[in-house]
Design an enzyme around this catalytic site. Structure first.
Site, PDB file in Angstrom:
ATOM      1  N   TRP A  85     -22.199  48.421 -62.415  1.00 54.63           N
ATOM      2  CA  TRP A  85     -21.626  48.124 -63.726  1.00 54.63           C
ATOM      3  C   TRP A  85     -22.152  46.820 -64.298  1.00 54.63           C
ATOM      4  CZ3 TRP A  85     -20.085  51.757 -66.702  1.00 54.63           C
ATOM      5  CH2 TRP A  85     -19.626  52.948 -66.133  1.00 54.63           C
ATOM      6  N   LYS A  95      -8.372  53.169 -66.314  1.00 56.15           N
ATOM      7  CA  LYS A  95      -8.027  52.911 -64.923  1.00 56.15           C
ATOM      8  C   LYS A  95      -6.568  52.429 -64.844  1.00 56.15           C
ATOM      9  CE  LYS A  95     -12.803  52.260 -64.687  1.00 56.15           C
ATOM     10  NZ  LYS A  95     -13.293  53.521 -64.177  1.00 56.15           N
ATOM     11  N   ASP A 103     -15.809  41.649 -67.438  1.00 51.45           N
ATOM     12  CA  ASP A 103     -15.475  43.079 -67.484  1.00 51.45           C
ATOM     13  C   ASP A 103     -14.424  43.318 -66.407  1.00 51.45           C
ATOM     14  OD1 ASP A 103     -15.247  45.812 -67.250  1.00 51.45           O
ATOM     15  OD2 ASP A 103     -17.391  46.197 -67.004  1.00 51.45           O
TER      16      ASP A 103
END
Lengths: 382, 382
Positions: free
Chosen positions: A112, A217, A193
Site C-alpha cells: 500500500w 475496514k 494512510d
C-alpha cells in the site's frame, strides 16, 4: 445499540475475516435493516433523503461529532467525508500539499505504501523514499533514526498498517506536537494512510497533518473515505487540482461540494455510535483488539504448521497473515474453514497464504472459533 | 420483485419528490432490508463481502448485464461503475478525451451544464460554448442548427436534462450512427451528462461517445456513478490524469482498480432488476413517466396559481419546477404538503419556487396525490 454489540453472532451470520470490505457490527446492520424503509418516522429511507434536508444534516453532523469524540480530534482539524477510497487520496494528498513546491516523502513498508508512492510519482515525478523496509522483506518497519527525508520535503507519508503484509508501525514518526523536523526546526507535516487501523484504539491526532482512511475496514461501507486535516494545511493546494479533491472546498462546504455518499456516511455514523455506546470507546476497543490479536499470534507461534514472519513489535493487530508449512494444505484449510463458517481467510492474491483480519467488528468469539479450527486442522492434517 | 413494485406505498412510506438523492422503489428497499444481515444464505451482508469474492462478482456482473439489456448497450461500449458522482466526471471526461489536444465543446442549458463547463475551464482553459440557452432564460434548448462547435472540438458535451431548471433535450445532437460531424466529415464524439434522465425510457446508446450518470436519481444511492464509454475513446487520455479517473484502466479492471462502492453497486443492480421484472423494461417505464409528467403539467397549465415557464417540447419529465403566483404562499404550500405526506417539493436553493421530481421510483399514485393536494390548496388559498 443492542445487546448483540460485540458478542455472539446471530445463527445466520458467519465469522468474516475479510480484509475489506470487512465485517460490520451485527448491531449496526440490524439498525440499518430496521430503518431501511422508514428512518425514525420520517417516511423515507436515509438513502432517499436530500443531503441538504434537516434530517440528513443531523445524521451527518452527529457522525462527525461522534468521530471527533472517539478520536478526541482537536478543534483545529477538519473532518471530511469524501469518496473514492484511500486510493483517490494517493492523488489528492499531493495535489493538496505540493502547491508551494517541495517534494513528497514516503516511508515504504509494503504494497500500500508503494501504491501511494506510485501515484505521487505518476502525477508529480519528484518523490523521495525516506526509508524502506523492502530489504528485509517488509518484516519490520524502519526505525525513527532511519528516516531520511529531503530538505525540501513538503510532507512525510506513511502507512500505519500494511493490510496485505500485516506490518504495523509501533510508533508515530516525529515528535510531540507535530511531524518530524527539518534541520532548521520547521515541521514536515506527517500524512498517514490509516485505512486499516483507524479506530482500533486511541490516537494522538495532534501528531498528524493529515490522516485519511478508506471506510471499508473499521468505519463502514466501501466508497466512503474519511480525511482528517489540520487547518493550516488547507492553503497549500496546486491550482490545477480537480475541484472535488480540494480539502479546503470540502471543509468549507461540510463535505457537500457535491452530493456525498449519504448512505455510507449514515452507516459510518452507526458504527461510531456502536463504538461509543456498545463498546465504550476506543480504549475499550483497543483492549479487545489486543486480546484478539495476542491469542491468535500465540496460537500461530505455538504451532508447527502455521507461521508469521513479522517482527513481534510490528505485528498488526488488524491483519494477521500466516502461512502453512506445507502449501498443499492451503486448499483443504480454506475449504474446511468455510465449511466451519470461517469466511475469507485466503491471503491477498499478490502474496498467497492465509490472512485473518481482526477488525473492530470481528468479535472475540470469532477469533476463538478460528483458533479452535486451526488447532483441530493441525491435529488432523498437520 | 414483489407486488409492491411501482404501486401503492406501504403506510409508513411518504411520497418523496426529492431531486436527489431521490426516492427508490419500495420493493428494492424491502429486498435490501431482507438481505441486510445475510445475503441469500452466505452468512454475511453484501456490504461485508470482498469485492473479489465469487458471490460479489456475480452481483456486480448481473447488475452490468441487466443494465446492458435495459439500455440495449452495444458490445463496443464499456460500462463502468465508479465513484464521486457526476461532478467528478466533469473533471474525468476532459482528462480522458483531451490527450490528443483539441478543445472541449459544450452546450449550455443551465446550472449543471455550467458546472461541467467551469471544471473543464478550470483544469484545461480552452473551452468553447457551442450554444447556449441563457439568453432566453433557459426555457428552451438550442436547436440543432444553432450548435457551433469549434474545428478542433475533441468532443461535444451536453446535459440531457437540467435537474434544477427542468429543461430537457427533445433530440440527440448529431446524426444516426454517432456524434455531430466536423466540416471534413469526421465525428465529434458526443458526451452526455444523463444523471437525471437515464433509464427513464429507451435510448439509442450508439449515438453517444460517453454517457455518464450520477446514481442518486434513477439508479441507486448517491456516490456511485455509471459511465458508458465507446471503446475507441479509451486511448485519448492525458498522461497527467489521476489514475482513478482513467476509463481504460477501469474498463480493464472491471471497475475494480480499487475497491468500488460495492453496496451501492448492489443496490443499483436491484433497481435494474425492478425495472426489468416489475416494470417490464424501459418502454413500459417511459409510458408511465409520460403519463405522470403529462398530468402534472396539465394541472399546472390549467391553474391560475401555479405556472411553469419551459417550452412545451423541452419540459422535463423527471423534474417539474413550478412557481406560485404569490410567493407568500410558498411557505404554507410546503408546510401543508409535508403534513399531507408529500415531501421535498421545495425548489433548488439557487432558484426558489417548487420542484416535483418524478423519477422512475415515484409512483403514479404519488403524482395523483400531489395534483389533488395542489388543487385543494389552490381552492382554499389561491
Amino acid at each position: 445499540m443492542g445487546s448483540n454489540g460485540n458478542g455472539g453472532l446471530s445463527p445466520i451470520r458467519h465469522h468474516n475475516f475479510c480484509a475489506g470490505p470487512a465485517a460490520l457490527p451485527t448491531a449496526v446492520l440490524e439498525r440499518a435493516r430496521d430503518e431501511m424503509l422508514d428512518y425514525r418516522g420520517h417516511g423515507l429511507s436515509v438513502m432517499e433523503m436530500s443531503h441538504r434536508s434537516p434530517e440528513y444534516v443531523a445524521i451527518a453532523e452527529k457522525a462527525e461529532a461522534d468521530l471527533r469524540e472517539l478520536l478526541a480530534i482537536p478543534a483545529n482539524y477538519k473532518v471530511l467525508f469524501t469518496q473514492g477510497g484511500a486510493t483517490q487520496q494517493f492523488a489528492a494528498v499531493p495535489y493538496n500539499l505540493l502547491g508551494r513546491g517541495g517534494s513528497a516523502n514516503f516511508v515504504d513498508t509494503g504494497i500500500w505504501s508503494r501504491k501511494a508512492i506510485a501515484e505521487a510519482r505518476h502525477l508529480f515525478g519528484d518523490v523521495r523514499v525516506a526509508a524502506s523496509s523492502e530489504a528485509d522483506g517488509n518484516t519490520a518497519v524502519p526505525r525513527p533514526e532511519q528516516l531520511e527525508f529531503s530538505g525540501d520535503a513538503a510532507y512525510l507519508h506513511y502507512t500505519a498498517n500494511e493490510t496485505i503484509g500485516g506490518l504495523a508501525f509501533d510508533y508515530i514518526p516525529g515528535s510531540e506536537g507535530g511531524g518530524p523536523r527539518r534541520p532548521d526546526g520547521s515541521e514536515v507535516p506527517l500524512v498517514c494512510d490509516m485505512s486499516s487501523s483507524i479506530l482500533s484504539g486511541p490516537l494522538d491526532v495532534s501528531r498528524f497533518g493529515i490522516i485519511y482512511a478508506g471506510a471499508q475496514k473499521n468505519i463502514g461501507p466501501a466508497g466512503l473515505v474519511v480525511v482528517i486535516v489540520r487547518e493550516d494545511l488547507l492553503d497549500r493546494a496546486r491550482p490545477d487540482m480537480p475541484s472535488l479533491f480540494g480539502y479546503k472546498a470540502l471543509a468549507e462546504a461540510g463535505s457537500m461540494v457535491n452530493t456525498p455518499a449519504t448512505y455510507s456516511w449514515y452507516l459510518a455514523g452507526l458504527v461510531f455510535e456502536w463504538l461509543k455506546d456498545d463498546i465504550g470507546g476506543l480504549a475499550a476497543m483497543e483492549a479487545i483488539n489486543a486480546r484478539k490479536a495476542a491469542k491468535l499470534y500465540a496460537a500461530i507461534d505455538a504451532s508447527a504448521l502455521y507461521s508469521n514472519p513479522i517482527a513481534p513489535a510490528n505485528r498488526s493487530r488488524m491483519n494477521v497473515p500466516f502461512v502453512l508449512a506445507d502449501e498443499r494444505l492451503d486448499k483443504p484449510f480454506l475449504a474446511e474453514a468455510e465449511q466451519a463458517g470461517l469466511l475469507n481467510l485466503k491471503g491477498h492474491r499478490s502474496v498467497g497464504g492465509m490472512r485473518a483480519s481482526l477488525y473492530n467488528a470481528v468479535p472475540e468469539a470469532a477469533v476463538d472459533a478460528l483458533i479452535d479450527f486451526m488447532a483441530d486442522f493441525e491435529n488432523r492434517r498437520g
